[in-house]
Design a protein around this motif. Structure first.
Motif, short mmCIF file in Angstrom:
data_model
loop_
_atom_site.label_atom_id
_atom_site.label_comp_id
_atom_site.label_asym_id
_atom_site.label_seq_id
_atom_site.Cartn_x
_atom_site.Cartn_y
_atom_site.Cartn_z
N ALA A 102 0.82 -1.21 0.00
CA ALA A 102 0.00 0.00 0.00
C ALA A 102 0.86 1.26 0.00
CB ALA A 102 -0.92 0.00 1.22
N THR A 103 2.11 1.14 -0.45
CA THR A 103 3.04 2.26 -0.39
C THR A 103 3.01 3.10 -1.65
OG1 THR A 103 4.94 1.10 -1.35
CG2 THR A 103 4.54 0.78 1.00
N ASN A 104 3.60 4.29 -1.55
CA ASN A 104 3.74 5.19 -2.69
C ASN A 104 5.17 5.72 -2.75
OD1 ASN A 104 1.14 5.34 -3.99
ND2 ASN A 104 0.40 6.32 -2.14
N PRO A 105 6.02 5.15 -3.60
CA PRO A 105 7.40 5.64 -3.73
C PRO A 105 7.43 7.09 -4.19
CG PRO A 105 7.10 3.54 -4.83
CD PRO A 105 5.74 4.04 -4.49
N GLY A 106 8.40 7.83 -3.69
CA GLY A 106 8.56 9.21 -4.15
C GLY A 106 7.64 10.18 -3.45
N GLN A 107 6.74 9.65 -2.60
CA GLN A 107 5.87 10.52 -1.81
C GLN A 107 5.94 10.04 -0.37
OE1 GLN A 107 4.19 13.08 -2.88
NE2 GLN A 107 4.06 12.84 -5.08
N ASN A 108 5.80 10.96 0.56
CA ASN A 108 5.71 10.57 1.97
C ASN A 108 4.27 10.14 2.26
OD1 ASN A 108 6.31 10.10 4.61
ND2 ASN A 108 6.18 12.25 5.22
N SER A 109 3.80 9.21 1.39
CA SER A 109 2.44 8.72 1.45
C SER A 109 1.48 9.91 1.42
CB SER A 109 2.24 7.85 2.69
OG SER A 109 1.00 7.21 2.64
N TRP A 110 0.27 9.72 1.98
CA TRP A 110 -0.72 10.80 1.97
C TRP A 110 -0.40 11.85 3.02
CZ3 TRP A 110 -4.45 11.65 -1.55
CH2 TRP A 110 -4.68 10.62 -2.46
N ARG A 111 0.44 11.50 3.97
CA ARG A 111 0.82 12.48 4.99
C ARG A 111 1.57 13.64 4.35
NH1 ARG A 111 3.32 10.69 10.79
NH2 ARG A 111 2.89 12.63 11.90
N GLY A 112 2.33 13.34 3.29
CA GLY A 112 3.04 14.39 2.60
C GLY A 112 2.11 15.38 1.94
N ALA A 113 0.95 14.87 1.46
CA ALA A 113 -0.01 15.77 0.83
C ALA A 113 -0.60 16.75 1.84
CB ALA A 113 -1.14 14.96 0.19
N ALA A 134 7.65 -6.92 -5.27
CA ALA A 134 7.35 -8.28 -5.71
C ALA A 134 8.62 -9.06 -6.04
CB ALA A 134 6.42 -8.24 -6.92
N GLU A 135 9.59 -8.40 -6.66
CA GLU A 135 10.86 -9.05 -6.98
C GLU A 135 11.63 -9.43 -5.72
OE1 GLU A 135 13.27 -6.73 -9.57
OE2 GLU A 135 11.89 -6.88 -11.28
N ALA A 136 11.52 -8.60 -4.70
CA ALA A 136 12.26 -8.85 -3.45
C ALA A 136 11.55 -9.86 -2.54
CB ALA A 136 12.46 -7.54 -2.70
N ALA A 137 10.31 -10.21 -2.88
CA ALA A 137 9.53 -11.12 -2.04
C ALA A 137 8.97 -12.26 -2.87
CB ALA A 137 8.40 -10.35 -1.35
N PRO A 138 9.85 -13.11 -3.44
CA PRO A 138 9.37 -14.14 -4.37
C PRO A 138 8.54 -15.24 -3.72
CG PRO A 138 11.70 -14.46 -3.86
CD PRO A 138 11.31 -13.15 -3.25
N THR A 139 8.58 -15.37 -2.40
CA THR A 139 7.80 -16.42 -1.74
C THR A 139 6.39 -15.95 -1.39
OG1 THR A 139 8.53 -15.84 0.50
CG2 THR A 139 9.90 -17.38 -0.75
N TRP A 140 6.10 -14.69 -1.66
CA TRP A 140 4.77 -14.13 -1.41
C TRP A 140 4.01 -13.94 -2.72
CZ3 TRP A 140 3.10 -12.78 3.58
CH2 TRP A 140 4.07 -12.77 4.57
N GLN A 141 2.69 -13.96 -2.64
CA GLN A 141 1.84 -13.51 -3.74
C GLN A 141 1.56 -12.03 -3.49
OE1 GLN A 141 0.60 -15.52 -6.38
NE2 GLN A 141 2.08 -16.99 -5.56
N VAL A 142 2.09 -11.16 -4.34
CA VAL A 142 2.08 -9.72 -4.06
C VAL A 142 1.00 -9.01 -4.86
CG1 VAL A 142 3.43 -7.58 -4.11
CG2 VAL A 142 4.54 -9.76 -3.51
N ALA A 143 0.30 -8.11 -4.19
CA ALA A 143 -0.68 -7.24 -4.85
C ALA A 143 -0.44 -5.80 -4.43
CB ALA A 143 -2.10 -7.65 -4.50
N LYS A 144 -0.64 -4.90 -5.37
CA LYS A 144 -0.59 -3.46 -5.08
C LYS A 144 -2.02 -2.98 -4.89
CE LYS A 144 1.76 0.52 -5.07
NZ LYS A 144 3.10 0.75 -4.50
N ALA A 145 -2.32 -2.38 -3.73
CA ALA A 145 -3.68 -1.92 -3.47
C ALA A 145 -3.68 -0.96 -2.30
CB ALA A 145 -4.61 -3.09 -3.19
N PHE A 146 -4.74 -0.18 -2.18
CA PHE A 146 -4.97 0.77 -1.10
C PHE A 146 -4.01 1.96 -1.11
CE2 PHE A 146 -6.70 -3.22 0.81
CZ PHE A 146 -8.03 -2.81 0.86
N ASN A 147 -3.07 2.02 -2.06
CA ASN A 147 -2.15 3.16 -2.10
C ASN A 147 -2.84 4.42 -2.60
OD1 ASN A 147 -2.16 1.91 -4.79
ND2 ASN A 147 -0.68 3.52 -5.30
#
Length: 254
Positions: A102-113, A134-147
């Protein structure tokens, strides 16, 4: 741990681990607990004891307990912390479970806004934060959401009378888990494709953060993506036997 397939939707309850006790982590934890999930909360300060919390429905745990018992784990921490988490031993203990970025690279998340901050991007060229995790966590099933959902809007999951859309990108099994979870929280999930679509979700979050800052919304912003109903004439042409009726005002979800 639950099995795959239809079991993901038939059994609505699950043990959800939330990494991060900041504004986003606590907002998600409260909403999940209110929806009847078992919530395990772990501080983003890895190696620290369980956080001192008294949130109803939430249990403060260590990182080891989070990794042992969380059927689904949510990364509600700054992007560099999330990368450090999956790049360490935690990235090797997924056992096929769902990990939600649920992260946002390049932003301090919504707190930055809210504070007007806009840190520089911290990603290598040509890759999204979701793909990197996802590349760094190959044993997990990764989804991007809630960001794309600010912390203050997690509990307010409707926009002008319609459910706020939560785009979900990633592995099919992870998307099934996250979509079911989003619906139980009152959101409308939208399948956005594979994990490579994370770059679009992160760009969408950047746009919403900029809109929030420009209009002084303090994170009170969201999106609803739907398909409008066809004109009445088009409906009748496709199905002449169906009586003519006025189109629904809210259209329909994708």
């Amino acid at each position: 741990m639950r099995g795959g397939g239809d079991d993901r939707l038939e059994d609505p309850s699950m043990t959800v681990g939330v990494l991060g006790t900041g504004r986003m982590g606590m907002a998600l934890a409260r909403a999940l607990a209110a929806a009847g999930e078992t919530v395990l909360l772990c501080s983003a300060r890895l190696g620290w004891p369980p956080p001192d919390i008294t949130e109803p429905g939430c249990v403060a745990v260590s990182l080891g307990e989070l990794l042992r018992h969380g059927e689904l784990v949510l990364l509600a921490v700054p992007f560099p912390v999330a990368v450090g988490f999956v790049s360490g031993p935690a990235g090797r203990f997924g056992a096929g479970r769902t990990l939600v970025d649920a992260t946002n690279p390049g932003q301090n998340s919504w707190r930055g806004a809210v504070r007007g901050a806009n840190p520089p991007a911290s990603l290598p060229p040509g890759i999204s934060g979701g793909e990197l995790i996802a590349e760094a966590a190959p044993t997990w099933q990764v989804a991007k959401a809630f960001n794309t959902v600010p912390a203050d809007q997690v509990a307010a999951c409707r926009l002008a009378g319609a459910a706020v859309t939560v785009p979900v990108a990633g592995a099919p099994a992870a998307k099934a888990d996250v979509s079911a979870l989003a619906r139980r929280l009152g959101f409308e999930p939208l399948d956005a494709g594979g994990i490579e679509a994370s770059r679009h979700l992160e760009s969408l979050a950047t746009l919403l953060i900029a809109v929030s800052a420009a209009h002084h919304l303090h994170g009170r912003v969201g999106i609803h993506i739907g398909q409008p109903d066809p004109p009445v004439g088009a409906q009748a042409a496709r199905n002449p036997a169906t009586p003519t009726a006025a189109p629904a005002a809210t259209g329909r979800h994708l």
